[in-house]
Enzyme design. Structure first.
Site, PDB file in Angstrom:
ATOM      1  N   GLN A  68     -46.160 -39.451  37.332  1.00  0.00           N
ATOM      2  CA  GLN A  68     -46.632 -39.631  36.170  1.00  0.00           C
ATOM      3  C   GLN A  68     -47.998 -38.845  35.722  1.00  0.00           C
ATOM      4  OE1 GLN A  68     -47.480 -44.487  35.492  1.00  0.00           O
ATOM      5  NE2 GLN A  68     -49.677 -44.083  35.854  1.00  0.00           N
ATOM      6  N   SER A 116     -50.973 -46.213  32.890  1.00  0.00           N
ATOM      7  CA  SER A 116     -50.621 -44.701  32.495  1.00  0.00           C
ATOM      8  C   SER A 116     -51.159 -45.230  30.886  1.00  0.00           C
ATOM      9  CB  SER A 116     -48.945 -43.866  32.113  1.00  0.00           C
ATOM     10  OG  SER A 116     -47.970 -45.080  31.954  1.00  0.00           O
ATOM     11  N   TYR A 176     -37.201 -40.810  41.509  1.00  0.00           N
ATOM     12  CA  TYR A 176     -37.669 -41.110  41.140  1.00  0.00           C
ATOM     13  C   TYR A 176     -38.734 -41.458  41.670  1.00  0.00           C
ATOM     14  CZ  TYR A 176     -41.038 -42.638  37.906  1.00  0.00           C
ATOM     15  OH  TYR A 176     -42.069 -42.555  36.954  1.00  0.00           O
ATOM     16  N   ASN A 202     -70.668 -15.497  15.812  1.00  0.00           N
ATOM     17  CA  ASN A 202     -70.180 -15.472  17.384  1.00  0.00           C
ATOM     18  C   ASN A 202     -68.581 -15.065  16.911  1.00  0.00           C
ATOM     19  OD1 ASN A 202     -72.501 -14.682  18.547  1.00  0.00           O
ATOM     20  ND2 ASN A 202     -72.568 -17.294  18.166  1.00  0.00           N
ATOM     21  N   THR A 243     -56.821   2.849  27.753  1.00  0.00           N
ATOM     22  CA  THR A 243     -56.786   2.509  28.996  1.00  0.00           C
ATOM     23  C   THR A 243     -57.138   2.550  30.238  1.00  0.00           C
ATOM     24  OG1 THR A 243     -56.117   4.632  29.512  1.00  0.00           O
ATOM     25  CG2 THR A 243     -54.480   4.703  28.995  1.00  0.00           C
ATOM     26  N   HIS A 244     -57.893   1.822  30.609  1.00  0.00           N
ATOM     27  CA  HIS A 244     -58.479   1.175  31.937  1.00  0.00           C
ATOM     28  C   HIS A 244     -59.955   0.654  30.737  1.00  0.00           C
ATOM     29  CE1 HIS A 244     -56.774   2.359  34.915  1.00  0.00           C
ATOM     30  NE2 HIS A 244     -56.148   4.165  34.104  1.00  0.00           N
ATOM     31  N   LYS A 294     -76.852 -14.176  14.320  1.00  0.00           N
ATOM     32  CA  LYS A 294     -75.578 -13.789  14.906  1.00  0.00           C
ATOM     33  C   LYS A 294     -74.146 -14.309  14.227  1.00  0.00           C
ATOM     34  CE  LYS A 294     -74.984 -12.902  18.527  1.00  0.00           C
ATOM     35  NZ  LYS A 294     -75.364 -13.957  20.075  1.00  0.00           N
ATOM     36  N   GLU A 353     -62.924 -17.425  22.170  1.00  0.00           N
ATOM     37  CA  GLU A 353     -63.239 -17.544  23.140  1.00  0.00           C
ATOM     38  C   GLU A 353     -63.338 -18.620  23.829  1.00  0.00           C
ATOM     39  OE1 GLU A 353     -67.699 -14.747  23.191  1.00  0.00           O
ATOM     40  OE2 GLU A 353     -67.262 -17.019  22.745  1.00  0.00           O
ATOM     41  N   SER A 399     -75.399 -18.638  15.962  1.00  0.00           N
ATOM     42  CA  SER A 399     -75.999 -18.734  17.267  1.00  0.00           C
ATOM     43  C   SER A 399     -77.639 -20.148  16.440  1.00  0.00           C
ATOM     44  CB  SER A 399     -77.122 -17.833  17.534  1.00  0.00           C
ATOM     45  OG  SER A 399     -78.207 -17.946  17.876  1.00  0.00           O
ATOM     46  N   ASN A 408     -36.864 -46.142  34.379  1.00  0.00           N
ATOM     47  CA  ASN A 408     -36.863 -43.827  34.594  1.00  0.00           C
ATOM     48  C   ASN A 408     -36.355 -43.781  33.810  1.00  0.00           C
ATOM     49  OD1 ASN A 408     -37.883 -45.182  36.915  1.00  0.00           O
ATOM     50  ND2 ASN A 408     -35.572 -44.983  39.191  1.00  0.00           N
TER      51      ASN A 408
END
Length: 484
Positions: free
Chosen positions: A316, A21, A311, A279, A150-151, A277, A284, A271, A105
């Site tokens: 992990q 790890s 354990y 954006n 709505t919708h 543009k 997003e 862009s 542990n």
């Protein structure tokens, strides 16, 4: 090399790559050092190891802390073994006493809770900032009318302040979830050893206090076997990211054809080919990360669902999910704060579109009901008006439909004006939580008061942790002063 007391052969190269790890243990390096400090101090105070041995171990840990994670060998399975090996290098035989009365542990479980605790408080602080910004914007746009949907179709006029308060309340509930998760996370497993406790006279409450925990996970098996706190942390983050994603979806829509907002340059991109543009990339990306958080939550639940006590190394794989989820949620929260601080709402466009799609139809139907027309009949009558496909209806159109339905109602122009203008219609919504100015002003005031109380709670939490860690630092410094 990795501790392999009863094993004669080295671990296979690929088996070590599979099980190590070290590629993500940097997340808990600092917390492992804290746990080591607290454990060694406790061992010395309980007479389990002598003062000189404790001092040599503490000084070795100080050096490792200053050298940083990057100085550790990557030959070990995890950061715990790597730190212990380095302590032995620096402190000699005394260093071998550090792990007395402890298992990896309970050690890793404690480190994970410390990591999660800090990230939870950071995220909570950022949630408070977002709430503060949303309330400030709500006051700023108290009576700015906008279309409601709505919708995703134009439905009824509302106010921007009312809409922003809906954002605030959704995120405020997320704060409550984080607070509850924090309270169940901030408990110490340290001293539980492998799972059945230890025959050494350890003081679990001392290490808990030094590390700033609110108490201990009492049952030693539960302390090392449970990862429900980890699942809850990921869930709380997923819930918050879902809230962010819904808001970001609207920002993306509103910055496009709707034209409701101007995106701040700091939270947009251009862009690579189209110079005109602007954006909404940050919105997003947050929307996408919400999807990834759902995946992380699903993965954590699936790993956890059938693990026997106590354990299992499967845990992990849950750790990396915790690290990624908390860190990315914190970054997303910071971005959301900045985005809302700088975003500009185009109130002229919002007002102009507030009656689009005959959004005042329900208000006119309500007016007819107040004149004695049964609501279902009023619904049919106004439905006829909707067929005209006009955004606004005047007395002439209303009279024509009345004639069609054989109604002889008298509606004064000023009455129609009260129900057929967006700025008047929103003020008519005086039911609790509605869009009237009095309602919104009251809601803002109550939420500002709640925000202040939540800020005080977080200050108390952080202060308690800081005071405990200062005591731990004082104990560590006492060993350093002995050397000098």
């Amino acid at each position: 090399m990795t501790v392999r007391s009863r094993l004669d052969k080295k671990m296979d190269e690929y088996a070590l790559k599979l099980t190590t790890s070290m590629d993500f243990d940097e997340n808990i390096f600092y917390y492992d050092i804290l746990v080591d400090y607290a454990h060694v101090i406790m061992l010395e105070k309980r007479g389990i190891i002598d003062r000189d041995s404790a001092r040599k171990i503490v000084l070795a840990l100080k050096k490792i802390e200053s050298e940083g994670f990057s100085s550790l060998s990557r030959e070990y399975e995890d950061v715990h073994e790597a730190i212990e090996a380095r302590v032995i290098e620096l402190a000699g035989e005394n260093g071998k006493k550090m792990h007395t009365a402890r298992s990896r542990n309970d050690e890793v479980a404690t480190c994970l809770r410390l990591f999660a605790r800090d990230r939870l408080t950071e995220i909570m602080a950022e949630i408070l900032e977002i709430r503060s910004v949303l309330l400030k914007k709500s006051k700023m746009h108290l009576n700015d009318v906008m279309p409601g949907f709505t919708h995703l179709q134009y439905a009824q006029p509302t106010k921007l302040s009312h809409h922003l308060l809906a954002y605030h309340d959704m995120i405020s509930r997320d704060f409550e979830r984080f607070l509850e998760v924090f309270r169940r996370t901030n408990l110490s497993p340290l001293g539980s050893a492998a799972f059945s406790g230890t025959s050494f006279p350890v003081d679990r409450f001392l290490t808990s206090r030094l590390l700033g925990f609110d108490g201990i996970v009492e049952n030693s098996m539960d302390a090392v076997a449970t990862r429900d706190f980890l699942v809850e942390c990921i869930f709380a983050c997923t819930s918050l990211m879902l809230s962010f994603s819904r808001i970001c979806e609207e920002i993306i829509l509103w910055s496009s054809e709707f034209g409701f907002v101007n995106l701040p340059d700091e939270f947009a991109s251009s862009s690579s080919i189209m110079p005109q543009k602007k954006n909404p990339d940050t919105a997003e990306i947050i929307r996408a990360k919400a999807g990834k958080m759902i995946g992380n939550l699903t993965a954590a639940l699936t790993i956890y669902k059938a693990l026997p006590f106590a354990y299992n190394r499967d845990f992990q794989e849950m750790n990396r999910l915790l690290f990624e989820t908390l860190d990315e949620t914190l970054i997303s929260a910071r971005v959301m704060t900045g985005l809302f601080e700088k975003i500009e709402f185009r109130t002229d466009v919002l007002k102009a579109k507030s009656s689009k799609g005959f959004s005042l139809a329900t208000d006119i139907a309500n007016l007819l009901v107040m004149k004695g027309v049964p609501f279902r009949d009023a619904h049919r009558i106004v439905g006829e008006l909707a067929k005209l496909e006009k955004d606004e209806i005047g007395a002439e159109e209303l009279a024509d439909v009345f004639e069609k339905f054989g109604l002889s109602l008298e509606i004064a122009p000023e009455e129609l004006d009260m129900f057929a203008r967006p700025e008047n219609a929103v003020e008519m919504k005086r039911s609790e939580g509605g869009t009237s100015e009095d309602n919104i002003t009251s809601m803002i005031a109550k939420r500002l008061e709640k925000l202040k109380k939540d800020e005080e709670i977080l200050i108390q939490i952080k202060s308690s942790i800081e005071n405990s860690l200062n005591d731990l630092v004082g104990e560590v410094e006492s060993f350093e002063n002995e050397e000098s």
